[in-house]
Design a protein around this motif. Structure first.
Motif, mmCIF file in Angstrom:
data_model
loop_
_atom_site.group_PDB
_atom_site.id
_atom_site.type_symbol
_atom_site.label_atom_id
_atom_site.label_comp_id
_atom_site.label_asym_id
_atom_site.label_seq_id
_atom_site.Cartn_x
_atom_site.Cartn_y
_atom_site.Cartn_z
ATOM 1 N N LEU A 96 0.868 -1.176 0.000
ATOM 2 C CA LEU A 96 0.000 0.000 0.000
ATOM 3 C C LEU A 96 0.905 1.226 0.000
ATOM 4 C CD1 LEU A 96 -2.716 1.312 0.093
ATOM 5 C CD2 LEU A 96 -2.841 0.827 2.530
ATOM 6 N N THR A 97 1.174 1.746 -1.191
ATOM 7 C CA THR A 97 2.193 2.782 -1.350
ATOM 8 C C THR A 97 1.642 4.200 -1.486
ATOM 9 O OG1 THR A 97 2.225 2.335 -3.721
ATOM 10 C CG2 THR A 97 3.867 1.203 -2.366
ATOM 11 N N GLY A 98 0.336 4.338 -1.689
ATOM 12 C CA GLY A 98 -0.228 5.673 -1.834
ATOM 13 C C GLY A 98 -1.625 5.745 -1.277
ATOM 14 N N ARG A 117 -7.562 13.609 8.218
ATOM 15 C CA ARG A 117 -8.011 12.221 8.085
ATOM 16 C C ARG A 117 -6.980 11.394 7.323
ATOM 17 N NH1 ARG A 117 -13.639 12.184 5.853
ATOM 18 N NH2 ARG A 117 -12.594 12.741 3.925
ATOM 19 N N ARG A 118 -6.407 11.986 6.284
ATOM 20 C CA ARG A 118 -5.373 11.317 5.479
ATOM 21 C C ARG A 118 -4.170 10.979 6.342
ATOM 22 N NH1 ARG A 118 -4.615 15.242 1.622
ATOM 23 N NH2 ARG A 118 -2.814 16.044 2.706
ATOM 24 N N GLY A 119 -3.724 11.910 7.158
ATOM 25 C CA GLY A 119 -2.571 11.676 8.024
ATOM 26 C C GLY A 119 -2.828 10.602 9.068
ATOM 27 N N GLU A 120 -4.036 10.617 9.626
ATOM 28 C CA GLU A 120 -4.398 9.594 10.614
ATOM 29 C C GLU A 120 -4.405 8.209 9.974
ATOM 30 O OE1 GLU A 120 -8.164 10.890 12.145
ATOM 31 O OE2 GLU A 120 -7.255 12.515 13.317
ATOM 32 N N TYR A 121 -4.920 8.127 8.754
ATOM 33 C CA TYR A 121 -4.973 6.836 8.062
ATOM 34 C C TYR A 121 -3.561 6.371 7.697
ATOM 35 C CZ TYR A 121 -6.627 3.104 5.051
ATOM 36 O OH TYR A 121 -6.863 1.879 4.498
ATOM 37 N N ALA A 122 -2.710 7.290 7.280
ATOM 38 C CA ALA A 122 -1.320 6.932 6.957
ATOM 39 C C ALA A 122 -0.625 6.350 8.189
ATOM 40 C CB ALA A 122 -0.559 8.150 6.440
ATOM 41 N N VAL A 127 -1.884 2.826 8.628
ATOM 42 C CA VAL A 127 -1.238 1.923 7.671
ATOM 43 C C VAL A 127 0.161 1.562 8.166
ATOM 44 C CG1 VAL A 127 -0.290 1.731 5.327
ATOM 45 C CG2 VAL A 127 -2.554 2.726 5.677
ATOM 46 N N GLN A 128 0.897 2.538 8.635
ATOM 47 C CA GLN A 128 2.241 2.299 9.162
ATOM 48 C C GLN A 128 2.183 1.310 10.325
ATOM 49 O OE1 GLN A 128 5.419 3.473 8.258
ATOM 50 N NE2 GLN A 128 6.123 2.053 9.820
ATOM 51 N N GLU A 129 1.244 1.523 11.222
ATOM 52 C CA GLU A 129 1.102 0.662 12.395
ATOM 53 C C GLU A 129 0.665 -0.756 12.007
ATOM 54 O OE1 GLU A 129 -2.130 0.374 15.971
ATOM 55 O OE2 GLU A 129 -1.321 2.362 15.529
ATOM 56 N N PRO A 157 2.825 4.951 3.495
ATOM 57 C CA PRO A 157 2.385 5.329 2.159
ATOM 58 C C PRO A 157 2.592 6.814 1.900
ATOM 59 C CG PRO A 157 0.507 5.133 3.603
ATOM 60 C CD PRO A 157 1.710 4.716 4.406
ATOM 61 N N GLN A 158 2.802 7.137 0.637
ATOM 62 C CA GLN A 158 2.887 8.541 0.251
ATOM 63 C C GLN A 158 1.468 9.096 0.222
ATOM 64 O OE1 GLN A 158 5.563 9.233 -2.954
ATOM 65 N NE2 GLN A 158 4.865 11.328 -3.273
ATOM 66 N N GLN A 159 1.305 10.335 0.665
ATOM 67 C CA GLN A 159 -0.020 10.944 0.772
ATOM 68 C C GLN A 159 -0.250 11.976 -0.335
ATOM 69 O OE1 GLN A 159 -1.019 12.266 4.780
ATOM 70 N NE2 GLN A 159 0.744 11.123 5.541
ATOM 71 N N PHE A 160 -1.501 12.003 -0.822
ATOM 72 C CA PHE A 160 -1.875 12.922 -1.892
ATOM 73 C C PHE A 160 -3.223 13.554 -1.585
ATOM 74 C CE2 PHE A 160 0.747 9.579 -3.651
ATOM 75 C CZ PHE A 160 1.721 10.295 -4.323
ATOM 76 N N ALA A 161 -3.406 14.791 -2.030
ATOM 77 C CA ALA A 161 -4.663 15.505 -1.835
ATOM 78 C C ALA A 161 -5.629 15.283 -2.998
ATOM 79 C CB ALA A 161 -4.401 16.997 -1.663
#
Length: 77
Positions: free
Chosen positions: A35-37, A45-50, A53-55, A61-65
Motif C-alpha cells: 500500500l504505497t499511496g 483524516r489522510r494523516g491519521e490513516y497513513a 497503515v504504518q502501524e 504510504p505517500q499521501q496525496f490531496a
C-alpha cells in the motif's frame, strides 16, 4: 514478480475495512502487494490513516490531496 503497488482513494470508514483485508492477506502469507499511496482531500483524516497503515502493515504510504496527483506520481500501479 514485483509487488503490486496499491493506492487508496478516500480514507474514511470503509478504508479501514480495506486495510484490515490487506492485513489478513499479509498474515496469511500473501505479500505480493504494498500500500504505497493514499488520497483524501481531508489532510487530517489522510494523516491519521497513513499512521494506521504504518502501524498495521509497517509501510509508510505517500499521501496525496487529489486522485490525479496520486495517479501521475508513479508510486502506484
Amino acid at each position: 514478480m514485483d509487488k503490486l503497488r496499491i493506492g487508496i482513494l478516500g480514507t474514511g470508514g470503509i478504508a479501514r475495512s480495506h486495510l484490515n483485508g490487506y492485513r489478513i492477506l499479509r498474515d496469511a502469507g500473501y505479500d505480493r502487494f504494498a500500500l504505497t499511496g493514499l488520497c483524501d482531500n481531508n489532510a487530517e483524516r489522510r494523516g491519521e490513516y497513513a499512521a494506521l497503515v504504518q502501524e498495521t502493515l509497517g509501510i509508510q504510504p505517500q499521501q496525496f490531496a487529489s486522485a490525479e496527483e496520486m495517479a501521475h506520481s508513479g508510486v502506484i500501479d
